[in-house]
Scaffold this motif. Structure first.
Motif, mmCIF file in Angstrom:
data_model
loop_
_atom_site.group_PDB
_atom_site.id
_atom_site.type_symbol
_atom_site.label_atom_id
_atom_site.label_comp_id
_atom_site.label_asym_id
_atom_site.label_seq_id
_atom_site.Cartn_x
_atom_site.Cartn_y
_atom_site.Cartn_z
ATOM 1 N N ILE A 94 -4.894 -10.759 9.277
ATOM 2 C CA ILE A 94 -4.144 -11.495 8.259
ATOM 3 C C ILE A 94 -2.663 -11.156 8.345
ATOM 4 C CG2 ILE A 94 -3.875 -11.942 5.794
ATOM 5 C CD1 ILE A 94 -6.801 -11.237 5.410
ATOM 6 N N ALA A 95 -1.837 -12.209 8.324
ATOM 7 C CA ALA A 95 -0.384 -12.053 8.316
ATOM 8 C C ALA A 95 0.172 -12.632 7.022
ATOM 9 C CB ALA A 95 0.235 -12.769 9.519
ATOM 10 N N VAL A 96 1.163 -11.955 6.448
ATOM 11 C CA VAL A 96 1.792 -12.418 5.205
ATOM 12 C C VAL A 96 3.305 -12.412 5.378
ATOM 13 C CG1 VAL A 96 -0.087 -11.602 3.730
ATOM 14 C CG2 VAL A 96 1.839 -10.080 4.233
ATOM 15 N N VAL A 97 3.982 -13.176 4.518
ATOM 16 C CA VAL A 97 5.427 -13.327 4.662
ATOM 17 C C VAL A 97 6.215 -12.213 3.986
ATOM 18 C CG1 VAL A 97 5.877 -14.708 2.604
ATOM 19 C CG2 VAL A 97 7.241 -15.098 4.680
ATOM 20 N N GLY A 98 5.615 -11.534 2.976
ATOM 21 C CA GLY A 98 6.384 -10.520 2.260
ATOM 22 C C GLY A 98 5.545 -9.685 1.318
ATOM 23 N N LEU A 114 0.086 -7.695 9.556
ATOM 24 C CA LEU A 114 1.396 -8.147 10.021
ATOM 25 C C LEU A 114 2.227 -8.650 8.853
ATOM 26 C CD1 LEU A 114 3.239 -8.727 12.467
ATOM 27 C CD2 LEU A 114 2.223 -11.001 12.582
ATOM 28 N N LYS A 115 3.431 -8.074 8.715
ATOM 29 C CA LYS A 115 4.391 -8.496 7.697
ATOM 30 C C LYS A 115 5.779 -8.256 8.267
ATOM 31 C CE LYS A 115 5.267 -5.757 4.292
ATOM 32 N NZ LYS A 115 5.151 -4.931 3.065
ATOM 33 N N PRO A 116 6.631 -9.267 8.308
ATOM 34 C CA PRO A 116 7.967 -9.078 8.887
ATOM 35 C C PRO A 116 8.842 -8.204 8.004
ATOM 36 C CG PRO A 116 7.817 -11.240 7.875
ATOM 37 C CD PRO A 116 6.436 -10.643 7.804
ATOM 38 N N SER A 117 9.845 -7.583 8.600
ATOM 39 C CA SER A 117 10.773 -6.748 7.830
ATOM 40 C C SER A 117 11.711 -7.607 6.995
ATOM 41 C CB SER A 117 11.578 -5.845 8.774
ATOM 42 O OG SER A 117 12.260 -6.625 9.744
ATOM 43 N N VAL A 118 11.970 -8.831 7.453
ATOM 44 C CA VAL A 118 12.749 -9.807 6.687
ATOM 45 C C VAL A 118 11.774 -10.865 6.189
ATOM 46 C CG1 VAL A 118 14.615 -11.501 6.756
ATOM 47 C CG2 VAL A 118 14.771 -9.413 8.125
#
Length: 263
Positions: A94-98, A114-118
């Motif tokens: 699972i990937a999320v935006v924030g 997975l979660k981006p730093s921005v």
């Protein structure tokens, strides 16, 4: 108190009530009167056939991608069968935006890998392209107003992506009478918008005969995209908060009314 920068000013807050508390406190702290009238509501999509069909095969996807809290909540509400839930836990990444999206995900008993730093769609797209092999399938869970940045970018790189729209953001017509009164009786000194969809809802809900009253008020909105939408809808006095936060909105409001008071 009458020297406070927002003393006597009535500020319309158009975001959901449960998200408005910090904004309300700050407006009151600086002497203003917050008027909370949420203009949008979230509902399940009317046509659920595609959703149901996709959910029956959800175990076939190696990745689930979420870019909103509402998407997470409604997606897992629709997954009532424990056997389906178990298949997700054992097979899907699972990937999320924030952070906020991740928090809701954890409330449903799941974790993201997975979660981006921005916290933007563009940043999440970049991270996905680094780790998802072409043989793995991706399910992108969205609302009706979500941008196509992520699925389009993934497909352009040869990845297999299915999109599923699980909710719609629409104007809350139950707020029309209250909003009409505030505009007609000139009960506001400024309007705040956090999104282009809130601008659209205002213009949809306010009767045509009263639109000029609202459009002549000073408007504070987050970001250039919301500002451009307000311009297209005919708002004549727009002030942009480039920081997507309550503090950013407050700085613009205080600057505007302080400057106006000194003119």
């Amino acid at each position: 108190m009458d020297s406070a920068p927002l003393f006597g000013k009535r500020i319309l807050i158009t975001r959901p009530k449960e998200q408005s508390a910090p904004f309300v406190r700050l407006i009151e702290q600086y002497g203003g009167t917050p008027l909370v009238v949420p203009l949008l509501k979230i509902r399940h999509v009317k046509n659920k056939e595609k959703v149901k069909e996709t959910l029956r095969h959800v175990h076939e996807y190696q990745w689930l991608v979420f870019t909103s809290q509402n998407g997470v909540s409604i997606f897992f509400d629709l997954l009532k069968g424990p056997s389906v839930n178990q298949k997700i836990k054992s097979t899907a990444k699972i990937a999320v935006v924030g952070d906020k999206t991740e928090k809701v995900l954890k409330e449903h008993g799941y974790s993201s890998i997975l979660k981006p730093s921005v916290f933007t769609g563009e940043a999440l797209l970049g991270e996905l392209l680094k780790v998802v092999p072409k043989e793995e399938k991706i399910l992108f869970v969205r609302g009706n107003l979500a941008k196509d940045t992520i699925p389009k970018g993934l497909r352009e790189q040869g990845l297999e992506v299915e999109t599923i729209t699980v909710y719609e953001t629409v104007a809350d017509k139950d707020k029309q009478k209250e909003l009409d009164f505030l505009v007609k009786e000139e009960q506001m000194d400024a309007i705040t918008f956090m999104s282009p969809s809130a601008v659209n809802a205002f213009c949809e809900l306010v009767p045509y005969s009263q639109k000029e009253n609202g459009r002549n008020l000073p408007l504070v909105c987050v970001g250039d995209v919301t500002g451009k939408r307000a311009e297209a809808c005919g708002f004549s006095e727009r002030h942009i908060a480039h920081s997507a936060s309550v503090d950013g909105m407050m700085k613009v409001l205080i600057h505007y009314f302080s400057k106006k008071g000194s003119d």
